[in-house]
Enzyme design. Sequence first.
Site, mmCIF file in Angstrom:
data_model
loop_
_atom_site.group_PDB
_atom_site.id
_atom_site.type_symbol
_atom_site.label_atom_id
_atom_site.label_comp_id
_atom_site.label_asym_id
_atom_site.label_seq_id
_atom_site.Cartn_x
_atom_site.Cartn_y
_atom_site.Cartn_z
ATOM 1 N N TYR A 142 0.866 -1.188 0.000
ATOM 2 C CA TYR A 142 0.000 0.000 0.000
ATOM 3 C C TYR A 142 0.896 1.230 0.000
ATOM 4 C CZ TYR A 142 -3.260 3.537 1.908
ATOM 5 O OH TYR A 142 -4.014 4.664 2.126
ATOM 6 N N ASP A 237 9.220 2.735 -0.978
ATOM 7 C CA ASP A 237 8.232 3.355 -0.092
ATOM 8 C C ASP A 237 8.628 2.994 1.349
ATOM 9 O OD1 ASP A 237 4.584 3.434 0.165
ATOM 10 O OD2 ASP A 237 6.188 4.079 1.517
ATOM 11 N N LYS A 270 5.375 8.995 8.696
ATOM 12 C CA LYS A 270 5.250 8.412 10.039
ATOM 13 C C LYS A 270 6.361 8.860 10.996
ATOM 14 C CE LYS A 270 2.797 4.496 8.077
ATOM 15 N NZ LYS A 270 1.426 4.455 8.650
HETATM 16 P P1 KE4 Z 1 -0.573 8.185 4.936
HETATM 17 O O1 KE4 Z 1 -1.169 8.922 3.754
HETATM 18 O O2 KE4 Z 1 -1.602 7.326 5.643
HETATM 19 O O3 KE4 Z 1 0.211 9.089 5.867
HETATM 20 O O4 KE4 Z 1 0.522 7.167 4.347
HETATM 21 C C1 KE4 Z 1 0.154 6.252 3.368
HETATM 22 C C2 KE4 Z 1 1.129 5.087 3.394
HETATM 23 C C3 KE4 Z 1 2.072 5.009 2.390
HETATM 24 N N1 KE4 Z 1 2.980 3.998 2.354
HETATM 25 C C4 KE4 Z 1 2.977 3.032 3.306
HETATM 26 C C5 KE4 Z 1 3.988 1.930 3.223
HETATM 27 C C6 KE4 Z 1 2.030 3.068 4.366
HETATM 28 O O5 KE4 Z 1 2.043 2.087 5.300
HETATM 29 C C7 KE4 Z 1 1.083 4.111 4.419
HETATM 30 C C8 KE4 Z 1 0.036 4.199 5.508
HETATM 31 N N2 KE4 Z 1 -0.063 3.043 6.341
HETATM 32 C C9 KE4 Z 1 -1.359 2.807 6.964
HETATM 33 C C10 KE4 Z 1 -1.238 1.530 7.814
HETATM 34 N N3 KE4 Z 1 -1.103 0.381 7.025
HETATM 35 C C11 KE4 Z 1 -1.790 3.978 7.788
HETATM 36 C C12 KE4 Z 1 -2.992 3.687 8.654
HETATM 37 C C13 KE4 Z 1 -4.264 4.203 8.042
HETATM 38 O O6 KE4 Z 1 -4.455 4.071 6.809
HETATM 39 O O7 KE4 Z 1 -5.053 4.750 8.816
#
Ligand code: KE4
Length: 429
Positions: A142, A237, A270
């Site tokens: 993701y 990523d 993060k």
């Molecule tokens: P954000 O847009 O949520 O800050 O980041 C997206 C993203 C991009 N790349 C990776 C590898 C990620 O894990 C994420 C976001 N991770 C999720 C948890 N699997 C955030 C939690 C959520 O979606 O509320």
Amino acid sequence: MSTNEELFARAQRVIPGGVNSPVRAFRAVGGTPRFIQRAQGAYIWDAEGRRYIDYIGSWGPMILGHGHPAVLEAVQKAAMDGFSFGAPTEREIELAEAIIGLVPSVEQVRLVSSGTEAGMSALRLARGATGRSKIIKFEGCYHGHADALLVKAGSGLATFGFPTSAGVPEDVVKHTLVLEYNNLAQIEEAFATQGHEIACVMIEAIAGNMNFVRASVPFMTRLRELCTKHGAMLVFDEVMTGFRVGLGGAQGVYAKLIPGFKPDMSVFGKVIGGGMPLAAFGGTRDVMSQLAPLGPVYQAGTLSGNPVATACGLATLKEIAQPGFYEALGAKTRAMVAGLEAAAKDAGVPLVGDSEGGMFGFFFASELPQNYGVVMATDKERFNRFFHGMLERGVYLAPALYEAGFVSAAHTADDIAATQAAALAALRS
Ligand code: KE4
């Protein structure tokens, strides 16, 4: 109704699904989400005053634990000087210098406000810098919710992906090829047939969005070779793994296994924001100079490099860069996973786990899955019962079997022991 149930009912009247991000709604595991009121160190307290040992840590950012005094002080001080200016600040330079100093593959970075924004921008930059449209991602990874990345595997290898979300037009995803993670044959074929058209490959080198799956060394070695040979950019990523699995992120782990290994571009989030809205993408000066205002690739953001967020991120990076930080965190995380495995063994339940730095995963299986299909075939009902069994015993794990878990510097040996005891009781029941 319990307070959490009342709050959830009220939230659902004014916020879709009662949450501002879907995974928080507990849809995968069932039950009522806990509305968190406060957090400190390794713990969070819900609206009913119940305490949980927190293994989510805001999905990665809270690597120091909640409310670290030095970070709190830095944020309070920055806030006194102003929340946002829409103008450059010295602290953005300091944060950029800190990231560049820790990640050899990055010569310049641009700061943004979320991992999605960083991934989306990196994708546009890869396409702009190469003049190509096609991209490759992997099932189970993701990269945020930008349209071109909300794609699932097509029917056959050569066909392009289908949208995983309504509202994403087919023609937006027709350039996105979704391959099976760790599948060497598929990347060989994809590059053999379309290599000259591929702008980039985007990958989570340790995939936390299918719980915890490592790219094999042969796979990653070959992926790097094929990208180099065909002029495609390898985009790491590291939103989840960056400064979480080690000071140099996942690319630092692979650089130890593959001599001279470097991605062409990296995406962060993060941890670098320490819990405030902050993310980044970076690469070589050549590539980054394609960005506005220097080059033709547009990218912008009102709150990019926000002065309070950068203070939080800098204070966090300062702490994690202390000598021995990751050795201690890695040992603690390994102990936590070993505790789950020991409890499962005692209870006669197949469970296997893995970890790197402060990130871990576990599966109700007898061997570690190597791709998304295998992860999603593990026992969902058992996971959901275990999740609730732990929640009832004051241990807050990720509410989905495809999510990773996180240990912070604030977790103690007692917390790890309490987690193992809770796991034994939950698994026995
Ligand atoms: P954000 O847009 O949520 O800050 O980041 C997206 C993203 C991009 N790349 C990776 C590898 C990620 O894990 C994420 C976001 N991770 C999720 C948890 N699997 C955030 C939690 C959520 O979606 O509320």
